[in-house]
Design a protein around this motif. Structure first.
Motif, PDB file in Angstrom:
ATOM      1  N   ALA A 175     -47.558  16.281 125.382  1.00 21.08           N
ATOM      2  CA  ALA A 175     -47.505  14.658 125.678  1.00 21.08           C
ATOM      3  C   ALA A 175     -49.474  14.599 125.003  1.00 21.08           C
ATOM      4  O   ALA A 175     -49.281  13.547 124.625  1.00 21.08           O
ATOM      5  N   SER A 176     -50.305  14.723 125.628  1.00 22.14           N
ATOM      6  CA  SER A 176     -51.411  14.123 124.872  1.00 22.14           C
ATOM      7  C   SER A 176     -52.600  15.301 125.268  1.00 22.14           C
ATOM      8  O   SER A 176     -53.485  15.047 124.736  1.00 22.14           O
ATOM      9  N   GLY A 177     -52.141  16.638 125.208  1.00 22.88           N
ATOM     10  CA  GLY A 177     -53.085  17.545 124.530  1.00 22.88           C
ATOM     11  C   GLY A 177     -53.909  17.442 123.292  1.00 22.88           C
ATOM     12  O   GLY A 177     -54.992  18.564 123.360  1.00 22.88           O
ATOM     13  N   GLY A 178     -52.541  17.588 122.827  1.00 22.58           N
ATOM     14  CA  GLY A 178     -53.270  17.498 121.296  1.00 22.58           C
ATOM     15  C   GLY A 178     -53.299  18.927 120.470  1.00 22.58           C
ATOM     16  O   GLY A 178     -52.644  19.137 121.121  1.00 22.58           O
ATOM     17  N   SER A 179     -53.670  18.848 119.032  1.00 20.50           N
ATOM     18  CA  SER A 179     -54.261  20.109 118.072  1.00 20.50           C
ATOM     19  C   SER A 179     -55.550  20.983 119.256  1.00 20.50           C
ATOM     20  O   SER A 179     -57.263  20.037 119.077  1.00 20.50           O
ATOM     21  N   SER A 180     -55.286  22.170 119.032  1.00 21.10           N
ATOM     22  CA  SER A 180     -57.194  22.486 118.980  1.00 21.10           C
ATOM     23  C   SER A 180     -56.495  24.597 118.868  1.00 21.10           C
ATOM     24  O   SER A 180     -55.493  24.781 119.240  1.00 21.10           O
ATOM     25  N   THR A 181     -57.975  24.909 118.630  1.00 21.46           N
ATOM     26  CA  THR A 181     -57.654  26.038 118.130  1.00 21.46           C
ATOM     27  C   THR A 181     -57.653  26.538 119.469  1.00 21.46           C
ATOM     28  O   THR A 181     -58.335  28.519 119.780  1.00 21.46           O
ATOM     29  N   ALA A 182     -57.872  26.090 120.706  1.00 18.38           N
ATOM     30  CA  ALA A 182     -58.535  27.190 122.323  1.00 18.38           C
ATOM     31  C   ALA A 182     -57.285  27.713 122.725  1.00 18.38           C
ATOM     32  O   ALA A 182     -55.509  26.905 122.366  1.00 18.38           O
TER      33      ALA A 182
END
Length: 399
Positions: free
Chosen positions: A374-381
């Protein structure tokens, strides 16, 4: 239009004639140098939330840039100097660091007896980043001193004043003050931070270094505030205290260091933005402090080859877990101007930590879309509690 250009040129020429005709005015010898670095590489990154990634990138070892620098001898041991430097992406051709001379744009004076003064946009020579470079066994490569603090050691600053003392009995003192260009003391309007969300306010810092024989020691303290003058994000706008040292043993240089970050004004809104409430691991809240320690070594195998290794460990408060980074790198000089490089890294996270091998821009603090769609978004983590592996290699040419 042509008339306007002619009048402007005529006025400038007249001004030069008047200046050179003034009694006592003499022109000292000066020089201007054009320089640059071109760096391109390929990276393989595994352990992402949605698999692995192979991509090309500009500036793994040394950021691609070009610039001009000049110096003029004013006599009596005093020199005037300037430096203008622009970052660029080798892969896209775009300007880096946010503006044309975003990396560095300074002018100043230097004298062996009283030191150096400069002013302007310090950019990549902001005090924390400058101090971290000499203290890092991996020379601030992508997997290095900035990884576990999510890019905090790549801070930049403009509107600045800086004084560096002469070296006395091995000691050198540097002070940096970056005005926010605002009518309010701590506030600023110098543009967005690395997340592109909040303006940066006033920043300042002081560094004391000691170098004698094979030993080098440094202690650096700096502050970076948000546009409202607050320490509201431990990985962006915070206080930093760093103490580190190196020792040369023949062909091997040993490294050790410690860093403490503090951001007492941190809130969920200041870190994630208003109205965004990501799901964090059980017991974890927005961190207000973080600590990092590291050990490492560089081995100059021969004039053409070197090996580097470093171990970094960090933890944040409020149940945000901890992480350990293991790195191994190598360089091979093809000539005085060209070399090849490679580095491998692995980061291990506790169950409440998801630090990746990114640069802090692509993997800022917080969950990715897998942990919180819902709110994490895109990330390379990676996901919380998971590790991440990476390796990159490339070529650098200097001119």
């Amino acid at each position: 239009m042509k008339k306007k250009i002619f009048v402007t040129l005529a006025a400038n020429s007249l001004g030069m004639v008047m200046l050179t005709s003034l009694p006592g005015v003499a022109w000292a010898q000066s020089s201007v140098t054009l320089y640059g670095i071109v760096d391109g590489g390929v990276e393989y990154l595994s352990g992402l939330a949605h698999g692995s990634l192979v991509h090309t990138e500009s500036g793994y070892a040394l950021p691609t840039r070009w610039g001009m620098k000049g110096v003029e001898d004013l006599g009596g041991g005093t020199k005037a100097f300037f430096r203008l430097e622009s970052g660029a992406s080798l892969m896209t051709g775009k300007i880096g660091n946010g503006s044309f001379f975003g990396r560095v744009a300074v002018v100043g004076f230097s004298n062996d007896a009283w030191g150096q003064f400069r002013m302007g946009n310090f950019g990549i020579t902001e005090l924390a980043q400058d101090a971290a470079f000499l203290a890092d066994p991996q020379w601030e490569l992508p997997y290095a001193i900035e990884t576990l603090v999510r890019g905090r050691n790549w801070s930049q600053a403009g509107n600045g004043l800086e004084y560096t003392s002469p070296t006395i009995h091995g000691f050198t003192l540097k002070g940096q003050y970056d005005l926010g260009n605002s009518t309010h003391w701590n506030e600023g309007a110098s543009g967005p931070n690395q997340m592109g969300e909040f303006t940066q306010g006033r920043s300042d810092g002081i560094q004391l270094s000691y170098e004698q024989g094979p030993a080098y020691l440094t202690v650096a303290y700096d502050e970076i505030r948000d546009g409202n003058g607050l320490f509201d994000n431990v990985y962006l706008n915070s206080r930093s205290l760093m103490a580190a040292g190196t020792y040369q043993l023949g062909a091997v240089k040993l490294y050790a260091g410690y860093q403490h970050l503090s951001a007492p004004d941190s809130t969920s809104a200041s870190v994630f933005g208003s109205g965004v409430n990501p799901v964090l691991p059980s017991g974890a809240t927005v961190p207000t402090s973080a600590e990092q320690e590291w050990l490492g070594a560089q081995w100059q195998v021969d004039p053409a080859n070197s090996l580097t290794a470093g171990i970094y460990h960090a933890n944040a408060n409020h149940g945000n877990g901890n992480a350990t980074l293991y790195t191994l790198g190598a360089t091979h000089n093809l000539s005085k101007a060209t070399f090849l490089y490679a580095e491998a890294g692995y980061v291990s996270n506790s169950k409440t930590s998801n630090i990746g091998l990114g640069d802090g821009f692509t993997d800022p603090y917080g969950p990715n879309g897998n942990d919180d769609p819902a709110s994490g978004g895109s990330s390379t983590a990676p996901n919380y509690g998971r590790g991440q592996q990476g390796v990159f290699a490339g070529i650098v040419h200097k001119f």
